[in-house]
Design a protein around this motif. Structure first.
Motif, short mmCIF file in Angstrom:
data_model
loop_
_atom_site.label_atom_id
_atom_site.label_comp_id
_atom_site.label_asym_id
_atom_site.label_seq_id
_atom_site.Cartn_x
_atom_site.Cartn_y
_atom_site.Cartn_z
N HIS A 227 0.99 -1.36 -0.05
CA HIS A 227 0.06 0.14 -0.14
C HIS A 227 0.81 1.21 -0.12
CE1 HIS A 227 -3.24 -2.92 1.17
NE2 HIS A 227 -4.02 -1.85 0.80
N VAL A 240 -3.51 3.15 -0.90
CA VAL A 240 -3.58 2.92 -2.49
C VAL A 240 -2.99 1.56 -2.57
CG1 VAL A 240 -3.38 3.36 -4.91
CG2 VAL A 240 -3.98 5.19 -3.22
N PRO A 400 -4.06 7.41 -8.60
CA PRO A 400 -4.79 7.48 -7.04
C PRO A 400 -3.46 7.89 -6.09
CG PRO A 400 -5.45 5.62 -8.00
CD PRO A 400 -4.55 6.12 -9.08
N GLU A 401 -2.15 7.29 -6.29
CA GLU A 401 -1.18 7.56 -5.50
C GLU A 401 -0.64 8.80 -5.69
OE1 GLU A 401 -1.39 5.30 -7.70
OE2 GLU A 401 0.72 4.85 -8.87
#
Ligand SMILES: [Cu+2]
Length: 453
Positions: A227, A240, A400-401
């Protein structure tokens, strides 16, 4: 700033390095949000440089002292006189005391050399380290800490047979600058391809790409998911899940890897075809019970409607007759041209980074944090001949990251990348630049002014 001899690997002779405090990376500085810090940065380097200076580069003329240093804390909201302006360098025997107010949220910042014209050489020699800011909101999340929170400062280096750093040169003796340097040895926390013994539990890794030019794409050899919980300027809204984490030079990733259920395994962290490091998971059961929180911290989106100005900024590469890159420019202008970017303090602007080149350029703005709006493909040739943008695809949101607070953004090739910035902090002169250090040293850096209201 000191020169030392350090072994990068058990089987290599000691390597000459330039360091902060005798080690590369230098000591990890830890502080808390709102707790100010004074640091005296003393230049105690030897009188001669050991890497190839190109005296034709702006700011590195033969008339200047060979050995110069100035420190910038990347990602710090620091007053201009403490930001490490590239022309504020000083020579061995001198020092500067800088003030860091740390009025900002928890994040993994880093400090490194920023000297005009030789920054790529000083950083390559080893002058960088981590600077962690912590805060109560982050503490409350009960993330892995103490021995289970480990910095991973990763860079690539070219090493000679005798263990010394090799910095490549062009064929032209009078002009040794090369456009990018890529090493063949991955160095993590000052060791070539190290291993780390871990327990079969969750760990938090504060990863920094300290390379001059290499992009990392980190994955684990057993294919397991991990993650990403934070990016350049701290925590993401939520963890994420990833099988691969990409990091441009100067970007940071806050990664949580769970080794539970992998007791006895040797897991390699890879980047493309390179082995970066190995995790040796001890036998046994997980000792940790806490779960990864589902929510980390809110990252409220800056509305586009609040922007008072949009700037179109071209990233331009000038080539020689033979097609080699010669120099790179931001907004088509060299370092010494008058300031063109002059946002008003506390105002919001959108910067549209137009990249018609074939390189991805990681663009960093000093002092501020920002958000990525989107990226969009366009027609580079049409732009270069007409100055007009013709899009050839839809705009895509950041990964997303990347959808947290950033201070460095990939301006990908043949793409327009838009960022939105609130110029909070201090009025005064700062810089923005490409973080491929060979580009930065060759004009891909511009001053900018934050103007008082
Ligand atoms: Cu660049």
């Amino acid at each position: 700033m000191q020169q030392v001899q350090r072994k990068l690997h058990r089987d290599l002779p000691p390597t000459r390095l330039w360091t902060y405090g005798g080690a590369s990376p230098g000591p990890t500085i830890e502080t808390r949000s709102g707790q100010g810090l004074l640091i005296e940065w003393a230049n105690e380097l030897p009188p001669r440089h050991f890497l190839p200076i190109d005296h034709t580069l702006h700011g590195a003329e033969a008339s200047r002292p060979e050995v110069r240093g100035v420190v910038h804390v990347h990602g710090a909201k620091a007053p201009p006189e403490s930001d490490g302006y590239p022309e504020d360098w000083y020579v061995p025997g001198q020092s500067r005391t800088y003030y860091y107010p740390n009025q900002q949220e928890a994040a993994a910042l880093w400090y490194h050399d920023h000297t005009m014209g030789i920054n790529r050489l000083n950083a390559y020699a080893g002058m960088f380290g981590l600077f962690l800011i912590r805060d109560d909101a982050e503490d409350a999340l009960n993330l892995p800490k103490g021995p289970y929170e480990i910095p991973l400062v990763i860079c690539d280096r070219l090493l000679r047979q005798d263990g010394q750093l090799d910095y490549p040169v062009s064929g032209d003796e009078a002009r040794p600058w090369v456009s990018e340097v890529f090493g063949n040895v991955m160095v993590v926390n000052g060791k070539a391809f190290p291993f780390l013994e871990v327990e079969p539990r969750r760990y938090r890794f504060r990863v920094l790409n300290a390379s001059n030019a290499r992009f990392f794409h980190l994955s684990l050899s057993n294919g397991q998911t991990f993650h990403q919980i934070g990016t350049d300027q701290g925590l993401l809204p939520a963890p994420v899940p990833l099988e691969r984490s990409s990091l441009a030079p100067a970007e940071r990733a806050d990664l949580v890897i769970d080794f539970a259920g992998h007791g006895g395994e040797h897991i390699v962290m890879n980047s493309d075809s390179f082995q970066v490091m190995q995790f040796r998971v001890k036998q046994g059961q997980s000792s940790a019970s806490s779960a990864l929180p589902a929510q980390l911290r809110p990252v409220p989106k800056i509305p586009e409607s609040t922007a008072v100005r949009t700037r179109a900024l071209g990233l331009i590469e000038k080539k020689t007759m033979t097609g080699d890159s010669m120099t790179m420019l931001l907004n088509g202008m060299p370092w010494h041209a008058p300031v063109t970017e002059n946002p008003v303090l506390d105002s919001v602007e959108i910067w549209t980074l137009i990249n018609p080149t074939d390189d991805s350029h990681p663009i960093h703005l000093h002092m501020v944090r920002f958000q990525i709006l989107d990226r969009r493909r366009f027609e580079p040739y049409y732009y270069q001949t007409s100055g007009e943008l013709r899009y050839t695809g839809p705009s895509t949101p950041p990964d997303p990251e990347e959808a947290g607070w950033k201070d460095t953004v990939r301006a990908d090739p043949r793409m327009v990348t838009r960022i939105i910035v609130r110029f909070e902090g201090f009025p005064g002169r700062y810089v923005w630049h490409c973080h491929i250090l060979e580009h930065e040293d060759n004009e891909m850096m511009r001053p900018y002014d934050v103007v008082a209201k």
